[in-house]
Design a protein around this motif. Structure first.
Motif, mmCIF file in Angstrom:
data_model
loop_
_atom_site.group_PDB
_atom_site.id
_atom_site.type_symbol
_atom_site.label_atom_id
_atom_site.label_comp_id
_atom_site.label_asym_id
_atom_site.label_seq_id
_atom_site.Cartn_x
_atom_site.Cartn_y
_atom_site.Cartn_z
ATOM 1 N N PRO A 116 11.402 5.627 -13.371
ATOM 2 C CA PRO A 116 10.432 6.479 -14.039
ATOM 3 C C PRO A 116 9.326 5.655 -14.666
ATOM 4 N N MET A 117 8.243 6.309 -15.015
ATOM 5 C CA MET A 117 7.064 5.608 -15.503
ATOM 6 C C MET A 117 7.302 4.866 -16.823
ATOM 7 N N ASP A 118 8.290 5.305 -17.629
ATOM 8 C CA ASP A 118 8.453 4.719 -18.942
ATOM 9 C C ASP A 118 9.490 3.614 -18.997
ATOM 10 N N CYS A 119 9.958 3.150 -17.812
ATOM 11 C CA CYS A 119 10.990 2.120 -17.824
ATOM 12 C C CYS A 119 10.376 0.735 -17.673
ATOM 13 N N GLU A 120 11.223 -0.276 -17.818
ATOM 14 C CA GLU A 120 10.756 -1.647 -17.692
ATOM 15 C C GLU A 120 10.495 -2.002 -16.241
ATOM 16 N N GLN A 121 9.855 -3.176 -16.015
ATOM 17 C CA GLN A 121 9.543 -3.619 -14.662
ATOM 18 C C GLN A 121 10.815 -3.751 -13.836
ATOM 19 N N PRO A 122 10.837 -3.166 -12.624
ATOM 20 C CA PRO A 122 12.011 -3.328 -11.757
ATOM 21 C C PRO A 122 12.235 -4.802 -11.447
ATOM 22 N N GLN A 123 13.452 -5.279 -11.625
ATOM 23 C CA GLN A 123 13.729 -6.678 -11.339
ATOM 24 C C GLN A 123 13.622 -6.986 -9.859
ATOM 25 N N THR A 124 13.681 -5.960 -9.009
ATOM 26 C CA THR A 124 13.645 -6.192 -7.576
ATOM 27 C C THR A 124 12.244 -6.053 -7.004
ATOM 28 N N VAL A 125 11.229 -6.003 -7.855
ATOM 29 C CA VAL A 125 9.846 -5.999 -7.402
ATOM 30 C C VAL A 125 9.292 -7.406 -7.558
ATOM 31 N N ARG A 126 8.732 -7.962 -6.502
ATOM 32 C CA ARG A 126 8.186 -9.317 -6.567
ATOM 33 C C ARG A 126 6.687 -9.257 -6.838
ATOM 34 N N GLN A 127 6.224 -9.867 -7.918
ATOM 35 C CA GLN A 127 4.815 -9.921 -8.239
ATOM 36 C C GLN A 127 4.245 -11.166 -7.574
ATOM 37 N N ILE A 128 3.544 -10.994 -6.434
ATOM 38 C CA ILE A 128 3.123 -12.141 -5.646
ATOM 39 C C ILE A 128 1.843 -12.775 -6.176
ATOM 40 N N SER A 129 1.083 -12.068 -6.978
ATOM 41 C CA SER A 129 -0.037 -12.627 -7.715
ATOM 42 C C SER A 129 -0.388 -11.603 -8.775
ATOM 43 N N LEU A 130 -1.367 -11.897 -9.611
ATOM 44 C CA LEU A 130 -1.690 -11.005 -10.709
ATOM 45 C C LEU A 130 -1.974 -9.601 -10.201
ATOM 46 N N GLY A 131 -1.161 -8.641 -10.620
ATOM 47 C CA GLY A 131 -1.412 -7.253 -10.262
ATOM 48 C C GLY A 131 -0.948 -6.838 -8.890
ATOM 49 N N LYS A 132 -0.254 -7.716 -8.137
ATOM 50 C CA LYS A 132 0.219 -7.352 -6.798
ATOM 51 C C LYS A 132 1.746 -7.309 -6.770
ATOM 52 N N PHE A 133 2.276 -6.262 -6.127
ATOM 53 C CA PHE A 133 3.718 -6.051 -6.101
ATOM 54 C C PHE A 133 4.150 -5.672 -4.689
ATOM 55 N N VAL A 134 5.337 -6.168 -4.297
ATOM 56 C CA VAL A 134 5.842 -5.971 -2.943
ATOM 57 C C VAL A 134 7.144 -5.174 -2.972
ATOM 58 N N PHE A 135 7.248 -4.201 -2.073
ATOM 59 C CA PHE A 135 8.465 -3.408 -1.895
ATOM 60 C C PHE A 135 8.832 -3.440 -0.416
ATOM 61 N N ALA A 136 10.093 -3.714 -0.090
ATOM 62 C CA ALA A 136 10.507 -3.785 1.312
ATOM 63 C C ALA A 136 11.742 -2.942 1.542
ATOM 64 N N TYR A 137 11.842 -2.343 2.718
ATOM 65 C CA TYR A 137 12.883 -1.372 3.022
ATOM 66 C C TYR A 137 13.380 -1.533 4.453
ATOM 67 N N GLU A 138 14.565 -0.973 4.698
ATOM 68 C CA GLU A 138 15.061 -0.780 6.063
ATOM 69 C C GLU A 138 15.312 0.711 6.283
ATOM 70 N N ASN A 139 15.322 1.104 7.551
ATOM 71 C CA ASN A 139 15.663 2.468 7.960
ATOM 72 C C ASN A 139 14.693 3.503 7.408
ATOM 73 N N VAL A 140 13.421 3.190 7.446
ATOM 74 C CA VAL A 140 12.363 4.140 7.133
ATOM 75 C C VAL A 140 11.725 4.552 8.452
ATOM 76 N N LEU A 141 11.833 5.822 8.810
ATOM 77 C CA LEU A 141 11.346 6.320 10.102
ATOM 78 C C LEU A 141 11.949 5.506 11.246
ATOM 79 N N GLY A 142 13.183 5.089 11.076
ATOM 80 C CA GLY A 142 13.902 4.387 12.127
ATOM 81 C C GLY A 142 13.584 2.919 12.258
#
Length: 514
Positions: A19-45
């Motif tokens: 939710p919007m009011d929680c702390e930064q997800p530990q599994t989000v990688r901030q690759i530079s100032l203001g940039k965040f990466v999310f990776a997944y498997e099994n999305v649309l096959g």
């Protein structure tokens, strides 16, 4: 591509939905100032990566949550793999109700006309016959294929459906993040002012860590690649491309791959798919007429036949790509499950002869899709693949996959033996869509510094660590030199049975089992 089943509960992902009011997800990688990466498997096959530039981690997490929700909403309308979707009900005779399905059907009609039939919506019956042929071992008859092509409302939206979903999702995402990149199965859309270095997978050497055939900077546009090298039907021991010519209902063999850069993903998908069907001259004419900024065609022999427009966008030099590489961080001490199969491998005595030219080691691994509990999304595990020599010296890291640099040290075996791994400059690879969780990594006999190594015995390690899952390490010795070698690694709690081979460089494809 396929619109296979996906849900927020079943997705294998690197980012927690917060939710919007929680702390930064530990599994989000901030690759530079203001940039965040999310990776997944099994999305649309297939696999998915989302990179966002936002003002805060909470904004990034909110955008990521909205993206997932929109993908699931659209899948519920457009997936032909379940009877509950709107398109499945339409195929059964119901009227079209949603504007999204109407738009996609209109897009198919438009691109069928523009491509002289190279794009065709009514291919489900034909595809079914080729899948049945893989089971029976006999190719479909011409009469049977012709009849299947005429079946009423036998829709298959694989050619344009994923591109349509990407475009719709980016329309939403740009309202929440000023800049970003969405990559689903090698179809990529970028928005905002950031430029992203994109590699084009070599269809003859499509491994995750193989050098791309080309590179380009992408900003505010889309890129898609079509080709038969990523999936195939095996019929009577012979491999056939999963791409079919709608005009003949036969598998395609003319091009290895076609890559198109355009303003939107549905255009890039349509033109790259058509380019695999039509003669090169016609494909180039269509690209020029219907809005392609650039295109690259690679013929069946692996020769680049056209790079129109890419010369202005390409970046000089080559880059080795691991998906996604990360820099190690402080050590961790998780529990470990060992799966060492050294004793099972038929290793030969080490010799000092040179590495055989044009030979390589190939590691094929399939990560398991782990069932979710409750509303908690299941994260894709951290993975390291590397090589040691007979003296137990670390020779080369082939791939490291993980989204948070702080936790790469949870791969404790790799961490204890390796040097730092550099972050890749390449942010995404456009490629023909491969099945979810299936990866191929190769080793060409070079060490970390690019020095050639002699033939002999080498130990291949695969280490996997999943949050809320198990930590497993498998390894096997394989002899590199002389006759071809093949070693099996047993199934683990986190991966299916893996295969390690040594032999001539070849293109590895996935068999379509759906």
């Amino acid at each position: 591509m396929s619109l296979a089943a996906f849900s927020a509960e079943q997705a294998t992902c690197h980012a927690s939905l917060l939710p919007m009011d929680c702390e930064q997800p530990q599994t989000v990688r901030q690759i530079s100032l203001g940039k965040f990466v999310f990776a997944y498997e099994n999305v649309l096959g297939t696999s998915m990566e989302l990179i966002l530039r936002t003002g805060s981690p909470m904004e990034a997490a909110h955008c990521e949550w909205r993206v997932l929700a929109e993908i699931e909403r659209l899948r519920g309308i457009l997936s032909t793999y379940g009877p509950a979707s709107e398109i499945s009900r339409v195929m059964a005779g119901a009227p079209v109700q949603s504007p999204e399905l109407a738009e996609l059907l209109d897009a198919y009609a438009q691109w069928t006309n523009r491509t002289l039939g190279a794009i065709n919506l009514n291919m489900a019956g034909v595809i079914r016959l080729w899948k049945d042929a893989a089971i029976s071992g006999s190719t479909p008859s011409t009469a049977g294929l012709s009849a299947a092509a005429k079946e009423y409302r036998a829709y298959n939206v694989d050619a344009l459906g994923k591109g349509y979903i990407i475009d719709r999702v980016v329309t939403l995402a740009r309202q929440l993040a000023p800049s970003g990149l969405l990559n689903i199965g090698g179809d990529i859309r970028a928005w905002g002012q950031d430029s992203w270095l994109i590699g084009v997978a070599n269809p003859k050497v499509p491994a995750e860590n193989a050098p791309p055939v080309a590179q380009l900077q992408l900003r505010e546009g889309a890129i898609a690649t079509s080709g038969g090298y990523a999936r195939s039907f095996i019929v009577g021991g012979r491999s056939y491309s999963h791409l079919l010519d709608p005009r003949t209902c036969q598998p395609l063999a003319q091009l290895a791959s076609a890559t198109v850069v355009a303003r939107d993903c549905i255009t890039a998908n349509a033109l790259s798919t058509a380019a695999c069907v039509l003669e090169p001259a016609m494909s180039i004419a269509l690209c020029e007429r219907w809005g392609a900024f650039a295109h690259l065609l690679v013929d069946a022999s692996g020769s680049v036949t056209s790079t129109v427009g890419l010369s202005d966008m390409s970046v000089t030099g080559t880059a080795s790509t691991t998906a996604p590489a990360s820099i190690p961080a402080p050590q961790g001490k998780p529990s470990e499950e060992s799966n060492d199969s050294d004793k099972k491998s038929a290793a030969k005595p080490t010799d000092s002869t040179a590495w055989t030219k044009d030979h390589q080691v190939t590691i094929n691994i399939t990560l398991k899709t782990i069932a979710a509990t409750g509303n908690r999304a299941v994260k894709r595990p951290y993975v390291a693949i590397w090589v040691e020599n007979s003296e137990k010296k670390h020779i080369r890291t082939l791939a490291v996959w993980g989204n948070n640099d702080r936790y790469l040290s949870s791969l404790t075996t790799w961490w204890a033996t390796s040097d730092d791994a550099d972050l890749d400059a390449i942010k995404a690879i456009t490629r023909a869509t491969r099945p979810a969780g299936q990866y191929s990594v190769t080793w060409d006999g070079l060490d970390e510094k690019g020095k050639g190594l002699p033939a002999g015995d080498y130990k291949i390690f695969i280490e996997i660590n999943r949050e809320h899952g198990r930590h497993v390490t498998g390894s096997s010795v394989i002899h590199c030199g002389g006759d071809n070698q093949s070693i099996d690694l047993a199934e683990t709690t986190e991966s299916e049975a893996s295969k390690i081979t040594y032999g001539p460089k070849t293109t590895t494809v996935a068999v379509d089992k759906k």
